[in-house]
Motif scaffolding. Structure first.
Motif, short mmCIF file in Angstrom:
data_model
loop_
_atom_site.label_atom_id
_atom_site.label_comp_id
_atom_site.label_asym_id
_atom_site.label_seq_id
_atom_site.Cartn_x
_atom_site.Cartn_y
_atom_site.Cartn_z
N ASP A 1 0.87 -1.16 0.00
CA ASP A 1 0.00 0.00 0.00
C ASP A 1 0.91 1.22 0.00
O ASP A 1 1.74 1.38 0.89
N TYR A 2 0.80 2.07 -1.02
CA TYR A 2 1.71 3.21 -1.13
C TYR A 2 0.95 4.43 -1.61
O TYR A 2 -0.15 4.34 -2.16
N GLU A 3 1.56 5.58 -1.40
CA GLU A 3 1.07 6.85 -1.92
C GLU A 3 2.09 7.30 -2.96
O GLU A 3 3.29 7.25 -2.70
N LEU A 4 1.64 7.73 -4.13
CA LEU A 4 2.54 8.09 -5.21
C LEU A 4 2.31 9.53 -5.64
O LEU A 4 1.18 9.94 -5.88
N GLU A 5 3.41 10.28 -5.73
CA GLU A 5 3.36 11.67 -6.20
C GLU A 5 4.43 11.84 -7.28
O GLU A 5 5.61 11.59 -7.04
N VAL A 6 4.01 12.24 -8.47
CA VAL A 6 4.94 12.47 -9.58
C VAL A 6 4.79 13.93 -10.00
O VAL A 6 3.68 14.40 -10.22
N GLY A 7 5.93 14.63 -10.08
CA GLY A 7 5.86 16.03 -10.47
C GLY A 7 7.18 16.53 -11.01
O GLY A 7 8.14 15.79 -11.18
N SER A 8 7.21 17.83 -11.27
CA SER A 8 8.41 18.45 -11.80
C SER A 8 9.29 18.92 -10.64
O SER A 8 8.82 19.05 -9.50
N ALA A 9 10.54 19.22 -10.96
CA ALA A 9 11.48 19.67 -9.94
C ALA A 9 11.04 21.00 -9.34
O ALA A 9 11.39 21.32 -8.22
N GLY A 10 10.30 21.78 -10.06
CA GLY A 10 9.78 23.04 -9.52
C GLY A 10 10.66 24.23 -9.83
O GLY A 10 11.85 24.23 -9.55
N ILE A 11 10.05 25.23 -10.43
CA ILE A 11 10.79 26.43 -10.78
C ILE A 11 11.14 27.19 -9.50
O ILE A 11 10.37 27.22 -8.56
N GLY A 12 12.33 27.70 -9.43
CA GLY A 12 12.76 28.43 -8.25
C GLY A 12 13.30 27.55 -7.15
O GLY A 12 13.72 28.03 -6.10
N GLN A 13 13.31 26.24 -7.38
CA GLN A 13 13.85 25.31 -6.38
C GLN A 13 15.33 25.09 -6.66
O GLN A 13 15.77 25.18 -7.81
N ILE B 1 29.07 25.27 -2.33
CA ILE B 1 27.82 26.02 -2.36
C ILE B 1 26.71 25.27 -1.63
O ILE B 1 26.70 24.05 -1.56
N LYS B 2 25.79 26.05 -1.06
CA LYS B 2 24.63 25.45 -0.42
C LYS B 2 23.55 25.17 -1.46
O LYS B 2 22.88 24.16 -1.41
N TYR B 3 23.36 26.14 -2.38
CA TYR B 3 22.40 25.91 -3.45
C TYR B 3 22.67 26.83 -4.64
O TYR B 3 23.31 27.86 -4.51
N THR B 4 22.15 26.40 -5.77
CA THR B 4 22.06 27.21 -6.98
C THR B 4 20.63 27.04 -7.47
O THR B 4 20.12 25.92 -7.48
N LYS B 5 19.99 28.13 -7.85
CA LYS B 5 18.65 28.00 -8.39
C LYS B 5 18.40 29.06 -9.45
O LYS B 5 19.06 30.10 -9.47
N TYR B 6 17.49 28.75 -10.35
CA TYR B 6 17.09 29.67 -11.40
C TYR B 6 16.48 30.89 -10.76
O TYR B 6 15.64 30.79 -9.86
N LEU B 7 16.91 32.07 -11.19
CA LEU B 7 16.40 33.31 -10.64
C LEU B 7 15.24 33.79 -11.49
O LEU B 7 15.41 34.11 -12.67
N ILE B 8 14.08 33.82 -10.90
CA ILE B 8 12.89 34.26 -11.60
C ILE B 8 12.88 35.79 -11.57
O ILE B 8 12.96 36.39 -10.51
N SER B 9 12.80 36.39 -12.76
CA SER B 9 12.84 37.84 -12.85
C SER B 9 11.58 38.35 -13.53
O SER B 9 11.14 37.79 -14.53
N PHE B 10 11.02 39.42 -12.99
CA PHE B 10 9.82 40.01 -13.57
C PHE B 10 10.11 41.39 -14.14
O PHE B 10 9.27 42.26 -14.14
N LYS B 11 11.33 41.60 -14.64
CA LYS B 11 11.74 42.89 -15.19
C LYS B 11 11.12 43.11 -16.54
O LYS B 11 10.92 42.26 -17.32
#
Length: 155
Positions: free
Chosen positions: A65-77, A145-155
């Motif tokens: 018996d399991y729970e399954l979640e499939v998704g994308s890595a997520g923008i900004g993560q 480094i601790k992290y690198t992530k895509y920088l979302i810009s609204f310019k």
């Protein structure tokens, strides 16, 4: 309990001949399975559904018996795999170093050992009263480094 190795094999089968790549698989002690995939042009919900159904077709609910979640890595993560660095070359990223420096710049290059980011720095030029912004390449080793992530810009 569902084995992570089993889920990895199933996902790798589904990924063959597709442009998607695996980011992460997590299986908790209470059999919650989380699968993250990514693609250079984004992840389509239809493909997440297809992968979810594929995994379910290979696992036996009568035994586990399991729970399954499939998704994308997520923008900004934060990036988790090298392929994410490759996909974001030429794009603006945010880096947090282990020594606490937070930098923004354009990801210029990446390989298995390090990556290069072009950063704008204020540089005092002899004879000028004010410092000027100048592009400078900075190289980082992943361990520093601790992290690198895509920088979302609204310019």
């Amino acid at each position: 309990m569902v084995e992570k190795k089993t889920v990895c094999q199933i996902v790798e089968e589904w990924l063959k001949e597709k442009d998607y790549f695996l980011v992460e698989i997590a299986v908790s002690s209470d059999d919650k399975i989380v699968v993250e995939i990514d693609h250079a042009e984004g992840v389509w919900i239809e493909d997440c559904v297809e992968l979810s159904r594929y995994i379910e077709s290979k696992l036996n609910r009568e035994e586990e018996d399991y729970e399954l979640e499939v998704g994308s890595a997520g923008i900004g993560q934060p990036f988790k795999v090298l392929q994410q660095y490759y996909n974001h070359i030429g794009k603006e990223v945010e880096i947090l170093t282990r020594d606490g420096r937070k930098l923004n710049g354009v990801l210029k290059n990446a390989d298995e050992e390090k990556f290069v980011v072009t950063i704008l720095k204020k540089v005092k030029i002899a004879g000028d009263k004010r410092p000027k912004l100048q592009e400078e390449d900075e190289t980082f080793v992943y361990a520093d480094i601790k992290y690198t992530k895509y920088l979302i810009s609204f310019k």
